[in-house]
Design a protein around this motif. Sequence first.
Motif, PDB file in Angstrom:
ATOM      1  N   GLY A 100     -27.100  78.171  37.430  1.00  0.00           N
ATOM      2  CA  GLY A 100     -26.323  78.397  38.647  1.00  0.00           C
ATOM      3  C   GLY A 100     -25.762  77.140  39.286  1.00  0.00           C
ATOM      4  O   GLY A 100     -26.041  76.014  38.874  1.00  0.00           O
ATOM      5  N   ILE A 101     -24.958  77.365  40.354  1.00  0.00           N
ATOM      6  CA  ILE A 101     -24.252  76.256  41.012  1.00  0.00           C
ATOM      7  C   ILE A 101     -25.187  75.398  41.858  1.00  0.00           C
ATOM      8  O   ILE A 101     -24.808  74.305  42.275  1.00  0.00           O
ATOM      9  N   SER A 102     -26.391  75.891  42.107  1.00  0.00           N
ATOM     10  CA  SER A 102     -27.335  75.047  42.855  1.00  0.00           C
ATOM     11  C   SER A 102     -27.778  73.856  42.018  1.00  0.00           C
ATOM     12  O   SER A 102     -28.152  72.810  42.548  1.00  0.00           O
ATOM     13  N   VAL A 103     -27.705  74.022  40.700  1.00  0.00           N
ATOM     14  CA  VAL A 103     -28.061  72.932  39.784  1.00  0.00           C
ATOM     15  C   VAL A 103     -26.839  72.077  39.459  1.00  0.00           C
ATOM     16  O   VAL A 103     -26.903  70.839  39.453  1.00  0.00           O
ATOM     17  N   ALA A 104     -25.723  72.752  39.195  1.00  0.00           N
ATOM     18  CA  ALA A 104     -24.469  72.050  38.863  1.00  0.00           C
ATOM     19  C   ALA A 104     -23.337  72.666  39.690  1.00  0.00           C
ATOM     20  O   ALA A 104     -22.752  73.680  39.308  1.00  0.00           O
ATOM     21  N   PRO A 105     -23.049  72.112  40.869  1.00  0.00           N
ATOM     22  CA  PRO A 105     -22.008  72.667  41.747  1.00  0.00           C
ATOM     23  C   PRO A 105     -20.631  72.658  41.069  1.00  0.00           C
ATOM     24  O   PRO A 105     -20.358  71.830  40.192  1.00  0.00           O
ATOM     25  N   ASN A 106     -19.772  73.584  41.522  1.00  0.00           N
ATOM     26  CA  ASN A 106     -18.401  73.632  40.996  1.00  0.00           C
ATOM     27  C   ASN A 106     -17.626  72.396  41.457  1.00  0.00           C
ATOM     28  O   ASN A 106     -17.588  72.095  42.661  1.00  0.00           O
ATOM     29  N   PRO A 107     -16.983  71.666  40.549  1.00  0.00           N
ATOM     30  CA  PRO A 107     -16.167  70.511  40.945  1.00  0.00           C
ATOM     31  C   PRO A 107     -14.933  70.946  41.733  1.00  0.00           C
ATOM     32  O   PRO A 107     -14.499  72.098  41.679  1.00  0.00           O
ATOM     33  N   GLN A 108     -14.353  70.024  42.458  1.00  0.00           N
ATOM     34  CA  GLN A 108     -13.116  70.305  43.192  1.00  0.00           C
ATOM     35  C   GLN A 108     -11.967  70.552  42.204  1.00  0.00           C
ATOM     36  O   GLN A 108     -11.947  70.013  41.096  1.00  0.00           O
ATOM     37  N   SER A 109     -11.045  71.367  42.631  1.00  0.00           N
ATOM     38  CA  SER A 109      -9.868  71.650  41.790  1.00  0.00           C
ATOM     39  C   SER A 109      -9.007  70.393  41.650  1.00  0.00           C
ATOM     40  O   SER A 109      -9.077  69.473  42.474  1.00  0.00           O
ATOM     41  N   LYS A 110      -8.180  70.370  40.620  1.00  0.00           N
ATOM     42  CA  LYS A 110      -7.287  69.230  40.341  1.00  0.00           C
ATOM     43  C   LYS A 110      -5.867  69.738  40.109  1.00  0.00           C
ATOM     44  O   LYS A 110      -5.666  70.860  39.634  1.00  0.00           O
ATOM     45  N   VAL A 111      -4.903  68.903  40.449  1.00  0.00           N
ATOM     46  CA  VAL A 111      -3.506  69.181  40.101  1.00  0.00           C
ATOM     47  C   VAL A 111      -3.167  68.326  38.891  1.00  0.00           C
ATOM     48  O   VAL A 111      -3.198  67.092  38.964  1.00  0.00           O
ATOM     49  N   ILE A 112      -2.847  68.982  37.784  1.00  0.00           N
ATOM     50  CA  ILE A 112      -2.638  68.283  36.510  1.00  0.00           C
ATOM     51  C   ILE A 112      -1.208  68.551  36.025  1.00  0.00           C
ATOM     52  O   ILE A 112      -0.735  69.690  36.040  1.00  0.00           O
ATOM     53  N   ALA A 113      -0.519  67.502  35.571  1.00  0.00           N
ATOM     54  CA  ALA A 113       0.836  67.641  35.034  1.00  0.00           C
ATOM     55  C   ALA A 113       0.788  68.065  33.578  1.00  0.00           C
ATOM     56  O   ALA A 113      -0.175  67.791  32.850  1.00  0.00           O
ATOM     57  N   TYR A 114       1.877  68.714  33.163  1.00  0.00           N
ATOM     58  CA  TYR A 114       1.974  69.238  31.800  1.00  0.00           C
ATOM     59  C   TYR A 114       1.720  68.143  30.760  1.00  0.00           C
ATOM     60  O   TYR A 114       1.037  68.372  29.759  1.00  0.00           O
ATOM     61  N   THR A 115       2.237  66.963  30.982  1.00  0.00           N
ATOM     62  CA  THR A 115       2.147  65.891  29.984  1.00  0.00           C
ATOM     63  C   THR A 115       0.917  65.000  30.156  1.00  0.00           C
ATOM     64  O   THR A 115       0.728  64.062  29.374  1.00  0.00           O
ATOM     65  N   ASP A 116       0.097  65.273  31.162  1.00  0.00           N
ATOM     66  CA  ASP A 116      -1.088  64.428  31.385  1.00  0.00           C
ATOM     67  C   ASP A 116      -2.061  64.517  30.214  1.00  0.00           C
ATOM     68  O   ASP A 116      -2.229  65.579  29.593  1.00  0.00           O
ATOM     69  N   VAL A 117      -2.704  63.404  29.920  1.00  0.00           N
ATOM     70  CA  VAL A 117      -3.775  63.376  28.918  1.00  0.00           C
ATOM     71  C   VAL A 117      -5.094  63.690  29.615  1.00  0.00           C
ATOM     72  O   VAL A 117      -5.399  63.140  30.679  1.00  0.00           O
ATOM     73  N   VAL A 118      -5.864  64.597  29.035  1.00  0.00           N
ATOM     74  CA  VAL A 118      -7.155  64.992  29.592  1.00  0.00           C
ATOM     75  C   VAL A 118      -8.157  63.854  29.368  1.00  0.00           C
ATOM     76  O   VAL A 118      -8.351  63.410  28.233  1.00  0.00           O
ATOM     77  N   VAL A 119      -8.746  63.385  30.436  1.00  0.00           N
ATOM     78  CA  VAL A 119      -9.754  62.314  30.348  1.00  0.00           C
ATOM     79  C   VAL A 119     -10.998  62.784  31.098  1.00  0.00           C
ATOM     80  O   VAL A 119     -11.001  62.860  32.331  1.00  0.00           O
ATOM     81  N   TYR A 120     -12.024  63.107  30.334  1.00  0.00           N
ATOM     82  CA  TYR A 120     -13.284  63.505  30.965  1.00  0.00           C
ATOM     83  C   TYR A 120     -13.845  62.318  31.758  1.00  0.00           C
ATOM     84  O   TYR A 120     -13.864  61.186  31.282  1.00  0.00           O
ATOM     85  N   GLY A 121     -14.288  62.635  32.967  1.00  0.00           N
ATOM     86  CA  GLY A 121     -14.794  61.583  33.832  1.00  0.00           C
ATOM     87  C   GLY A 121     -13.722  60.951  34.678  1.00  0.00           C
ATOM     88  O   GLY A 121     -14.019  60.108  35.534  1.00  0.00           O
ATOM     89  N   ASP A 122     -12.430  61.345  34.482  1.00  0.00           N
ATOM     90  CA  ASP A 122     -11.326  60.819  35.280  1.00  0.00           C
ATOM     91  C   ASP A 122     -10.601  61.988  35.946  1.00  0.00           C
ATOM     92  O   ASP A 122     -10.977  62.416  37.039  1.00  0.00           O
ATOM     93  N   ASN A 123      -9.550  62.517  35.273  1.00  0.00           N
ATOM     94  CA  ASN A 123      -8.859  63.673  35.858  1.00  0.00           C
ATOM     95  C   ASN A 123      -9.584  64.988  35.561  1.00  0.00           C
ATOM     96  O   ASN A 123      -9.243  66.026  36.143  1.00  0.00           O
ATOM     97  N   PHE A 124     -10.538  64.969  34.649  1.00  0.00           N
ATOM     98  CA  PHE A 124     -11.377  66.139  34.377  1.00  0.00           C
ATOM     99  C   PHE A 124     -12.844  65.760  34.634  1.00  0.00           C
ATOM    100  O   PHE A 124     -13.322  64.748  34.121  1.00  0.00           O
ATOM    101  N   PRO A 125     -13.554  66.579  35.424  1.00  0.00           N
ATOM    102  CA  PRO A 125     -14.958  66.267  35.706  1.00  0.00           C
ATOM    103  C   PRO A 125     -15.839  66.499  34.479  1.00  0.00           C
ATOM    104  O   PRO A 125     -15.461  67.212  33.547  1.00  0.00           O
ATOM    105  N   THR A 126     -16.989  65.882  34.505  1.00  0.00           N
ATOM    106  CA  THR A 126     -17.967  66.079  33.428  1.00  0.00           C
ATOM    107  C   THR A 126     -19.369  66.029  34.036  1.00  0.00           C
ATOM    108  O   THR A 126     -19.545  65.591  35.181  1.00  0.00           O
ATOM    109  N   PHE A 127     -20.368  66.460  33.268  1.00  0.00           N
ATOM    110  CA  PHE A 127     -21.724  66.558  33.822  1.00  0.00           C
ATOM    111  C   PHE A 127     -22.776  65.751  33.049  1.00  0.00           C
ATOM    112  O   PHE A 127     -23.742  65.277  33.626  1.00  0.00           O
TER     113      PHE A 127
END
Length: 272
Positions: free
Chosen positions: A202-229
Amino acid sequence: MKKILMFLFVGIIALTMTSCEDKKIVDNTVNVYFFTANTGAERVDTIFNIEPGSKIPKPKDPVRPGFAFLGWTTDLKGEKIWDFDTDTIGNTSIILYAKWEDRILTIQYHLNGGEMATSNYPVEFKPGDTFVLPAAKKTGYKFKGWYTYEPDFVKYPNTDGTKPGDLAMSSIPRTQTDDLVLYAHWELIKVTVQFRSNHPNGISVAPNPQSKVIAYTDVVVYGDNFPTFGTVAGYEFLGWNTKSDGTGEFVLDGSMFGRTNPITLYGIWKEI
């Protein structure tokens, strides 16, 4: 009595001289007048005092935006062309009329990486024509419209290369008298991504991260524009998936985002 006769004689002489003087100022000259158009054309000066039976010099061709000059005619219908090499003037003044033909103007489209939305679009028009310009499309971008200049991303980086406040050309102006060169301007699509941690405890252990606005051409980077755990409460975080059970598509670290609609992603975990 003699004085009265003298006055009458002087009056008759004066009237006779006045009558003769009037005959002298009668205008018997022959002139050529040039009519170009009611609006928009250069004027051509009149040629005065032409000797009957003589040729006349050809004037410089007039200019009328959006039209091609074909020559001079003696009639409004443009059927009787005046030949300056052979035709001569008669005993009376004349008018020569400019004969015009609509120019066929062209449209060039610079798509800047896009393509036309339809295969049937106009590439020619005549002065005075007006019609809606075609749409264009480009994956990952919204078509902003047609402009008469290339996008300048250095000067206008925050508006995708378009001068702030400029409106796109949606149709051909009726006043257009020159060829058109049009450039497609594009707006990069950006979407909102919602993240659901989806941790088995559940979310008490791992809360939901905040939403992000991502551009079509953006590169996905975990720990930067994409959260990670990492590892949380006995589970290892594997990545983000389009379905909560992990059967959807993974959005991989280092990949291009490549989406044009808002999306919700779910964290996928592995027990350790």
